[in-house]
Scaffold this motif. Structure first.
Motif, mmCIF file in Angstrom:
data_model
loop_
_atom_site.group_PDB
_atom_site.id
_atom_site.type_symbol
_atom_site.label_atom_id
_atom_site.label_comp_id
_atom_site.label_asym_id
_atom_site.label_seq_id
_atom_site.Cartn_x
_atom_site.Cartn_y
_atom_site.Cartn_z
ATOM 1 N N HIS A 9 -2.194 -8.945 22.216
ATOM 2 C CA HIS A 9 -2.080 -10.343 22.629
ATOM 3 C C HIS A 9 -2.888 -10.634 23.894
ATOM 4 C CE1 HIS A 9 1.121 -12.365 20.082
ATOM 5 N NE2 HIS A 9 1.147 -11.125 19.623
ATOM 6 N N ILE A 15 3.490 -14.335 26.200
ATOM 7 C CA ILE A 15 4.063 -13.055 25.745
ATOM 8 C C ILE A 15 4.658 -12.265 26.910
ATOM 9 C CG2 ILE A 15 2.017 -11.552 25.899
ATOM 10 C CD1 ILE A 15 4.402 -11.730 22.909
ATOM 11 N N MET A 18 8.143 -13.767 27.093
ATOM 12 C CA MET A 18 8.868 -13.573 25.826
ATOM 13 C C MET A 18 9.296 -12.126 25.627
ATOM 14 S SD MET A 18 7.151 -15.944 22.873
ATOM 15 C CE MET A 18 5.437 -15.825 23.329
ATOM 16 N N LYS A 19 8.439 -11.191 25.977
ATOM 17 C CA LYS A 19 8.729 -9.775 25.746
ATOM 18 C C LYS A 19 8.947 -9.003 27.038
ATOM 19 C CE LYS A 19 9.018 -10.146 21.509
ATOM 20 N NZ LYS A 19 10.329 -9.945 20.904
ATOM 21 N N LYS A 20 9.098 -9.742 28.118
ATOM 22 C CA LYS A 20 9.366 -9.141 29.427
ATOM 23 C C LYS A 20 8.353 -8.044 29.773
ATOM 24 C CE LYS A 20 14.284 -10.320 29.394
ATOM 25 N NZ LYS A 20 13.984 -11.617 28.973
ATOM 26 N N ARG A 21 7.084 -8.349 29.505
ATOM 27 C CA ARG A 21 6.025 -7.413 29.886
ATOM 28 C C ARG A 21 5.906 -7.393 31.415
ATOM 29 N NH1 ARG A 21 1.025 -7.978 25.514
ATOM 30 N NH2 ARG A 21 2.211 -7.152 23.739
ATOM 31 N N HIS A 130 6.928 -6.473 17.972
ATOM 32 C CA HIS A 130 7.041 -6.273 19.426
ATOM 33 C C HIS A 130 8.315 -5.520 19.803
ATOM 34 C CE1 HIS A 130 3.694 -8.976 20.549
ATOM 35 N NE2 HIS A 130 4.057 -9.650 19.468
ATOM 36 N N GLU A 131 8.600 -4.463 19.086
ATOM 37 C CA GLU A 131 9.806 -3.693 19.388
ATOM 38 C C GLU A 131 9.583 -2.745 20.559
ATOM 39 O OE1 GLU A 131 12.906 -3.594 18.568
ATOM 40 O OE2 GLU A 131 12.916 -5.047 16.946
ATOM 41 N N SER A 132 10.659 -2.152 21.027
ATOM 42 C CA SER A 132 10.593 -1.132 22.076
ATOM 43 C C SER A 132 10.538 0.242 21.405
ATOM 44 C CB SER A 132 11.830 -1.224 22.969
ATOM 45 O OG SER A 132 12.986 -0.856 22.225
ATOM 46 N N ASP A 148 6.314 1.531 14.682
ATOM 47 C CA ASP A 148 5.682 0.380 15.329
ATOM 48 C C ASP A 148 4.659 0.902 16.337
ATOM 49 O OD1 ASP A 148 4.965 -1.890 16.760
ATOM 50 O OD2 ASP A 148 7.019 -2.562 17.112
ATOM 51 N N ASP A 152 4.058 -2.718 22.999
ATOM 52 C CA ASP A 152 5.389 -2.833 23.602
ATOM 53 C C ASP A 152 6.261 -1.614 23.323
ATOM 54 O OD1 ASP A 152 5.216 -5.705 24.618
ATOM 55 O OD2 ASP A 152 4.710 -5.964 22.505
#
Length: 170
Positions: A9, A15, A18-21, A130-132, A148, A152
């Motif tokens: 991305h 993002i 949204m994904k706490k990057r 976008h899993e951990s 995955d 992320d």
């Protein structure tokens, strides 16, 4: 070496929240993702990018970043991928299978419930969700050979085919 990655991305400010990057802004994220990518993938390596390479960028800006990425790149199109310059890739497809040291891999942006050779030990690699890292651990614990390869779930870096094979006991 062969590597896989997904859902970088580049250019997508949203993002981060949204994904706490762990980035302050999109420039920091773009810089870190490109640096991590090029630190792992070298010029003569092969990398399969399982979609969503860039988002909220012009095609020219996306092509400029892609041209700075090391390796022989294959793109498995994701839902956010635009009409990138095809000369930047060895191939662009929706689905691909490959074999490495007798291990069969099915590559697609989206996670699938079933894939070729699923009952013969085949591994499905995907992105999109976008899993951990816990997602991959849970799949392995449940006997599901689906992984995955998104940034992320992999410390914002590409992951090697060797690491994935070893993860599943190969």
């Amino acid at each position: 070496m062969i590597y896989f990655t997904s859902v970088l991305h580049f250019g997508h400010r949203g993002i981060i929240d949204m994904k706490k990057r762990p980035f302050r802004n999109v420039d920091e994220m773009n810089h870190c993702l490109l640096a991590n990518f090029n630190a792992v993938v070298h010029r003569n390596d092969t990398v399969y990018i399982l979609g969503d390479l860039c988002h909220h960028m012009t095609v020219d800006a996306a092509n400029a970043i892609i041209s700075r990425m090391n390796g022989r790149k294959y793109l498995l199109k994701g839902n956010h991928d635009k009409n990138y310059n095809p000369d930047l890739f060895c191939e662009i497809r929706d689905l691909m299978t490959l074999s490495y040291n007798g291990q069969e891999f099915t590559l697609m942006h989206y996670p699938m419930l079933s894939w070729p050779k699923i009952h013969q030990g085949g591994i499905h690699l995907h992105g999109h969700i976008h899993e951990s890292a816990e997602y991959n651990l849970k799949n392995r614990a449940e006997g599901i050979r689906r992984y995955d390869v998104g940034v992320d779930a992999n410390f914002f870096c590409p992951v090697s085919v060797k690491s994935i094979s070893e993860f599943f006991g190969g």
